[in-house]
Scaffold this motif. Structure first.
Motif, PDB file in Angstrom:
ATOM      1  N   PHE A  57     -52.669 -31.448  10.634  1.00  0.00           N
ATOM      2  CA  PHE A  57     -52.319 -30.533  11.682  1.00  0.00           C
ATOM      3  C   PHE A  57     -53.373 -29.653  12.215  1.00  0.00           C
ATOM      4  O   PHE A  57     -53.991 -28.998  11.557  1.00  0.00           O
ATOM      5  N   THR A  58     -53.857 -30.029  13.574  1.00  0.00           N
ATOM      6  CA  THR A  58     -55.089 -29.362  13.932  1.00  0.00           C
ATOM      7  C   THR A  58     -54.703 -27.953  14.600  1.00  0.00           C
ATOM      8  O   THR A  58     -55.740 -27.284  14.411  1.00  0.00           O
ATOM      9  N   ALA A  59     -53.712 -27.704  14.912  1.00  0.00           N
ATOM     10  CA  ALA A  59     -53.276 -26.401  15.139  1.00  0.00           C
ATOM     11  C   ALA A  59     -52.182 -25.764  14.193  1.00  0.00           C
ATOM     12  O   ALA A  59     -52.098 -26.522  13.113  1.00  0.00           O
ATOM     13  N   GLY A  60     -51.744 -24.949  14.677  1.00  0.00           N
ATOM     14  CA  GLY A  60     -50.713 -24.082  13.582  1.00  0.00           C
ATOM     15  C   GLY A  60     -49.424 -25.141  13.158  1.00  0.00           C
ATOM     16  O   GLY A  60     -49.187 -25.849  14.175  1.00  0.00           O
ATOM     17  N   ALA A  61     -49.231 -25.067  11.833  1.00  0.00           N
ATOM     18  CA  ALA A  61     -47.951 -25.727  11.701  1.00  0.00           C
ATOM     19  C   ALA A  61     -47.044 -24.831  10.871  1.00  0.00           C
ATOM     20  O   ALA A  61     -47.223 -24.151  10.104  1.00  0.00           O
ATOM     21  N   TYR A  62     -45.822 -24.753  11.758  1.00  0.00           N
ATOM     22  CA  TYR A  62     -44.816 -23.704  11.439  1.00  0.00           C
ATOM     23  C   TYR A  62     -43.685 -24.389  10.949  1.00  0.00           C
ATOM     24  O   TYR A  62     -42.856 -25.099  11.442  1.00  0.00           O
ATOM     25  N   PHE A  63     -43.342 -24.152   9.459  1.00  0.00           N
ATOM     26  CA  PHE A  63     -41.998 -24.620   8.699  1.00  0.00           C
ATOM     27  C   PHE A  63     -41.198 -23.295   8.452  1.00  0.00           C
ATOM     28  O   PHE A  63     -40.577 -23.407   7.380  1.00  0.00           O
TER      29      PHE A  63
END
Length: 659
Positions: A167-173
């Motif tokens: 995940f190079t940018a934000g990972a939103y779970f």
């Protein structure tokens, strides 16, 4: 938006489009054939694409492995799968392995009713899975998210696989629900990873995962095992108010920035063995229903462990604390075996057992019972500890093993420190009833006296040594080692102005010296110590010394009445010799004479006279009475023995007054 990754020179395992083949790219387009055609969806003619999309119905299977999907094409595909009732896309088996999404991938509210496979997929822009539902397995292994990956509100009702995903940018779970296993093993989160409020109903696996930006897990519920073994958090890790309903495993995890676990609940076990906390480590308000293991962990900066509650064992064995730390805890047991304290530390414990075997103290360490009056901390062992840096306040040392500690004479004992006591009562000793007075005692003395070899001769009530964890019999020190322990601790009591404790430990030291029967020990010394014990309890039992003094005086009075006092005081006699006119006179006093049978000598007058003789003897004064030869020897003996007994009684009374 970023550029798609360079194509692989290896052809895919499925029949592929091969559009755009060149001399440098012999594979070309890697997209799988659309059924009934020899082109992928991206390179299908307009008429054929329209016909294919028109043939799709909600819940249909789609297979677009290796296909490059831009924004409009993905929108058309998802619109064709739209459920008219919910207006949201509904997919059957969705196979997007090795697919490339060149624009934003909008899968929000999508429903995957069968397996969803995004392995090796590349998301060049944002990936939006908000409120999506995965009813079967979801595979994201080795997927690459070059921009934001948004999964808030997503429901994974079967296994979700994100192993080795990047995940190079934000990972939103945020708010996502994982009903089955969620696997993020070896995943890399280059930007923020947001799992706030997510629910993991089955196992959550982050083994070897790397979080190079902030990791947000506030309010997350892990209903099954949470595995972060070997995870690397190079930025802040936020785990406040997290609920771990099963085991939480952070074994060998590394927290380079702050680790915040405030107000989290570990219903089962919390494993932080060999974990490294480079900066702040916060565990304030943590509740652990099982064991909390930090053994082998390293705390390089400020650590706040507590207030925390651990119903099982809080294990800090072999951990290293490089900065000052305050540990406030209510535990079943706190283990600090071979723990290394490289700065000052304070252990404030409400209750529980404390084992400090082999702990290395380079700076002062204070152990304080926060609930001293009701349930003080019970220290089990300080074996191998340098007690010069140890302060114990309001602790319970009734079972503490002190053998092997260094500089016990410099140990500081503050407040109400409890030790074991010797059993009291009346027991027969060699046919004579003897009353035993209790005193402070070490646990090791209990262990030695409870050995089978001593039981036939000693009273009941001594506590045997507990077996070792390995099951082998424990090592019990002998009288010589116990005498050394008592001697050192007596010095610690004296430095703390605790006269009663010092007196009891002096008696313990003398007892061990008296009972030391090692070869080479002088019998005369043991005999002298036995007499000292019998006559005055080593100068500490005033009643015993006074009893012996009164008994000795009574015997002396009777001896004087029977053999020492003459029947009557002799009267001077003058004998003269007449020789012419000269007269020579010689005056002498006859030896005192004792006559009559013994029963006639026991009179009140003789008793009063004998008492005066004995009282004068006690204070080293001559009675000035005429005595028989036997009486003179009786007086000499009493003038030696009874003042000694008087002195021992005075010494014991002085010690009692000071106590």
């Amino acid at each position: 938006m970023t550029s798609p990754p360079a194509p692989s020179p290896t052809p895919p395992p499925w029949p592929h489009c091969a559009e755009g083949t060149t001399t440098t790219d012999l594979v070309g387009c890697r997209g799988i054939y659309v059924t009934g055609h020899t082109r992928c969806l991206a390179h299908l003619g307009p008429a054929d694409r329209t016909a294919y999309l028109a043939s799709l119905t909600p819940g249909a299977d789609v297979n677009h492995c290796g296909t490059t999907l831009d924004g409009p094409l993905l929108t058309e595909l998802l619109y064709a799968l739209r459920d008219p009732t919910t207006t949201h896309p509904r997919l059957g088996n969705a196979d997007f392995r090795d697919a490339t999404f060149t624009a934003n991938a909008w899968f929000q509210d999508a429903r995957f009713i069968a397996d969803a496979d995004f392995r090796d997929a590349a998301f060049a822009a944002d990936a939006h899975f908000q409120d999506a539902t995965f009813a079967a397995d979801a595979y994201f292994q080795d997927a690459t998210f070059a921009a934001d990956a948004n999964f808030p509100g997503t429901a994974f009702t079967s296994d979700a696989y994100f192993q080795s995903a990047t995940f190079t940018a934000g990972a939103y779970f945020r708010g996502a629900t994982f009903t089955a296993d969620a696997n993020f093993d070896d995943a890399t989160f280059t930007a923020r990873a947001n799992f706030r409020g997510a629910t993991f109903t089955a196992d959550a696996n982050f083994l070897g995962a790397t979080f190079t930006a902030s990791a947000w897990f506030q309010g997350v519920t892990f209903a099954a095992d949470a595995n972060f073994l070997g995870a690397r958090f190079t930025a802040s890790a936020w785990f406040q108010r997290v609920t771990f309903a099963a085991d939480a495993d952070f074994h060998d995890a590394t927290f380079t920035a702050g680790a915040y676990f405030r107000d989290s609940t570990f219903t089962a076990n919390a494993y932080f063995q060999d974990a490294t906390f480079t900066t702040y480590a916060g565990f304030r308000g943590v509740v652990v229903g099982g064991n909390a293991r930090f053994d082998g962990g390293r705390f390089n900066s400020l650590a706040v462990l507590g207030p925390l509650w651990c119903q099982g064992v809080l294990d800090l064995s072999e951990a290293v604390f490089g900065m000052p730390v305050v540990i406030e805890a209510a535990v079943g047991e706190l283990r600090c075996g071979r723990t290394r304290w490289e700065a000052t530390a304070t252990l404030r414990l409400w209750h529980g057992d404390l084992d400090m075997s082999g702990a290395v103290l380079n700076f002062p360490l204070a152990v304080v019972s926060a609930a001293a009056g009701t349930d003080p901390v019970r220290v089990l062992s300080v074996n191998g500890v340098d007690a010069a840096h140890l302060v114990l306040t309001d602790t319970d040392l009734t079972v503490c093993r002190l053998l092997g500690a260094f500089h016990l004479d410099q140990l500081r004992l503050e407040g109400d420190t409890r030790f074991a006591r010797t059993p009291a009562g009346i027991d027969p000793l060699r046919g004579m009833p003897v009353r035993w007075t209790d005193r402070l005692a070490l646990a090791e003395e209990h262990h030695w006296r409870a050995l089978p070899a001593h039981r036939p001769r000693l009273r009941a009530g001594w506590t045997p040594a507990p077996p070792l964890s390995s099951g082998s019999p424990p090592t019990v020190p002998g009288p010589a080692a116990l005498a050394a322990l008592y001697r050192q601790l007596r010095k610690a009591f004296e430095d703390g102005k605790d006269e009663p404790g010092a007196a009891d430990f002096y008696m313990g030291e003398m007892e061990m010296r008296r009972l030391d029967r090692r070869p080479g020990r002088p019998r005369a010394e043991r005999g002298l110590l036995t007499a000292y014990w019998a006559l005055s309890g080593y100068g500490l039992r005033a009643s015993r010394a006074l009893t012996w003094l009164l008994l000795a005086m009574t015997v002396t009075v009777l001896a004087m009445m029977l053999w020492g006092l003459p029947t009557s005081d002799p009267e001077p006699r003058t004998n003269g010799t007449l020789a012419g006119q000269n007269i020579a006179l010689t005056t002498d006093t006859p030896d005192p004479v004792l006559t009559g049978p013994p029963h006639t000598r026991l009179t009140g007058k003789r008793a009063e006279k004998a008492t005066r003789v004995v009282l004068n003897s006690v204070v080293f004064r001559s009675s000035g009475q005429n005595l028989t030869t036997r009486g003179a020897y009786i007086e000499m003996a009493s003038r030696f023995l009874e003042p000694v007994l008087l002195g021992l009684a005075a010494l014991a009374i002085r010690g009692r007054v000071k106590r």
